[in-house]
Design an enzyme around this catalytic site. Structure first.
Site, mmCIF file in Angstrom:
data_model
loop_
_atom_site.group_PDB
_atom_site.id
_atom_site.type_symbol
_atom_site.label_atom_id
_atom_site.label_comp_id
_atom_site.label_asym_id
_atom_site.label_seq_id
_atom_site.Cartn_x
_atom_site.Cartn_y
_atom_site.Cartn_z
ATOM 1 N N SER A 234 0.817 -1.535 -0.536
ATOM 2 C CA SER A 234 0.044 -0.007 -0.243
ATOM 3 C C SER A 234 0.823 1.081 0.130
ATOM 4 O O SER A 234 2.068 0.898 0.759
ATOM 5 C CB SER A 234 -1.583 0.410 1.344
ATOM 6 O OG SER A 234 -1.621 0.974 1.222
ATOM 7 N N TYR B 62 -2.409 -0.618 10.630
ATOM 8 C CA TYR B 62 -1.365 -0.728 8.931
ATOM 9 C C TYR B 62 -0.882 -0.456 8.262
ATOM 10 O O TYR B 62 -0.249 -1.411 7.460
ATOM 11 C CB TYR B 62 -3.368 -0.117 7.281
ATOM 12 C CG TYR B 62 -3.282 -0.567 6.740
ATOM 13 C CD1 TYR B 62 -4.115 -1.427 6.396
ATOM 14 C CD2 TYR B 62 -2.988 0.315 5.598
ATOM 15 C CE1 TYR B 62 -3.761 -2.111 4.485
ATOM 16 C CE2 TYR B 62 -3.534 0.113 4.411
ATOM 17 C CZ TYR B 62 -4.044 -0.773 4.251
ATOM 18 O OH TYR B 62 -3.641 -1.203 2.532
#
Length: 338
Positions: free
Chosen positions: A164, A177
């Site tokens: 990501s 995350y």
């Protein structure tokens, strides 16, 4: 000095040779692909893209009903198989690999896509939150990639790691995350270097936010409705987010090219270079922006995003379309749960 020069020259020659191996476009026709987290969201979009390129896919997910709906939606006959499994359990991973070999004759491409996301203030995140997300997002790809290596080596295969932009720049209110995705980008670099000697290519992709319908499945902490509204709105903003099928196409393109790493989406590229060229300014801007986000609460309890829906998020047409198209609605219902 002579030895050092020879070592440097040898390393350069080896690097050039490896690059030549992985720079030739990888033909996906007839290849067997295993996709974790393949029953919905980005995983489902990736499956559709691999099928377009002539591959056969095996979808792995925890829920049989989701897998069944995904296979029906892909509508590709015997080119789609499914396997129920939890990526945090090694016996499940071993069973999935055995089923792929049994049903598809082997494994050519491993796509580590399964992941968790938690949204909320750092003050409401616990050590357990960090450990749980690391198990799914970082350790599961490590374990599965190593288990799959003998088969991938035999077939000169490929590994795709879905990281990501949050693995390049730590995003406020996504601390666990981001930590896990930073680990994935490092894992991708390590695997690529180590797997190259076995003829296996590794590509890590770092996408921006995507319209996958996945906020419903996210864990939300703090002021639930405000956190979810912000997360779901940004995730479905046409100005900065990508359609899932566009993101999937670019990821598969990166795999075919043999890229070591690929930023997916303009905002991801901008953030990567902002962090590299002006780390202090980037950090200061992120710290400033955090002041405008919802404050922490006394409770550390988490709920699923779909339990924090409001009229603002429930009736967002872009979000609803992504949820329907990518199997994010429970029972394939026409509208999200309240």
């Amino acid at each position: 000095m002579r030895i050092s020069k020879r070592l440097v020259l040898g390393a350069a020659v080896a690097a050039i040779a490896a690059r030549r191996v992985f720079s030739s476009p990888y033909n996906l026709t007839g290849k067997s692909v295993l996709i974790t987290g393949g029953s919905r969201g980005l995983g489902l979009a990736l499956a559709a893209e691999f099928l377009k390129r002539g591959a056969r896919v095996t979808l792995m997910a925890r829920t049989g009903a989701d897998l069944e709906r995904a296979a029906q939606q892909l509508d590709a006959g015997d080119r789609v198989h499914t396997v129920i499994g939890d990526v945090t359990r090694q016996d499940n991973l071993e069973r999935a690999l055995e089923q792929v070999k049994h049903k598809s004759g082997g494994l050519d491409v491993l796509v580590n896509n399964a992941g968790l996301i938690q949204s909320g203030p750092l003050d409401n995140m616990t050590e357990s939150d960090f450990r749980k997300i690391m198990e799914v997002n970082a350790f599961a790809p490590l374990i599965l990639s190593r288990l799959a290596l003998p088969e991938l080596r035999r077939r000169s295969g490929r590994v795709l790691l879905v990281a990501s932009v949050g693995g390049k720049v730590a995003v406020p209110h996504l601390a666990p995350y981001s930590v896990s995705k930073f680990a994935v980008t490092g894992l991708g670099q390590a695997l690529r270097a180590e797997f190259a000697q076995h003829g296996v290519g590794v590509t890590t992709v770092c996408p921006t936010v995507m319209r996958t319908g996945s906020p419903r499945q996210a864990q939300v902490k703090g002021q639930y409705q405000k956190e979810y509204a912000l997360f779901a709105t940004v995730d479905n903003s046409p100005l900065i987010s990508l359609d899932a099928d566009v993101a999937a196409r670019r990821m598969v393109d990166a795999l075919i090219r043999g890229d070591a790493e690929a930023m997916i989406g303009g905002s991801a590229v901008i953030l990567k270079y902002a962090q590299a060229l002006a780390p202090q300014l980037t950090a200061d801007l992120l710290a400033l922006g955090t002041r405008f986000l919802p404050a922490a609460t006394q409770s550390d309890q988490a709920i699923q995003g779909k339990a924090a829906e409001t009229p603002l998020t429930r009736h967002n047409p872009i979000k609803r379309e992504a949820e329907r198209e990518l199997n994010e609605l429970d029972g394939n219902q026409d509208s999200p749960s309240p």
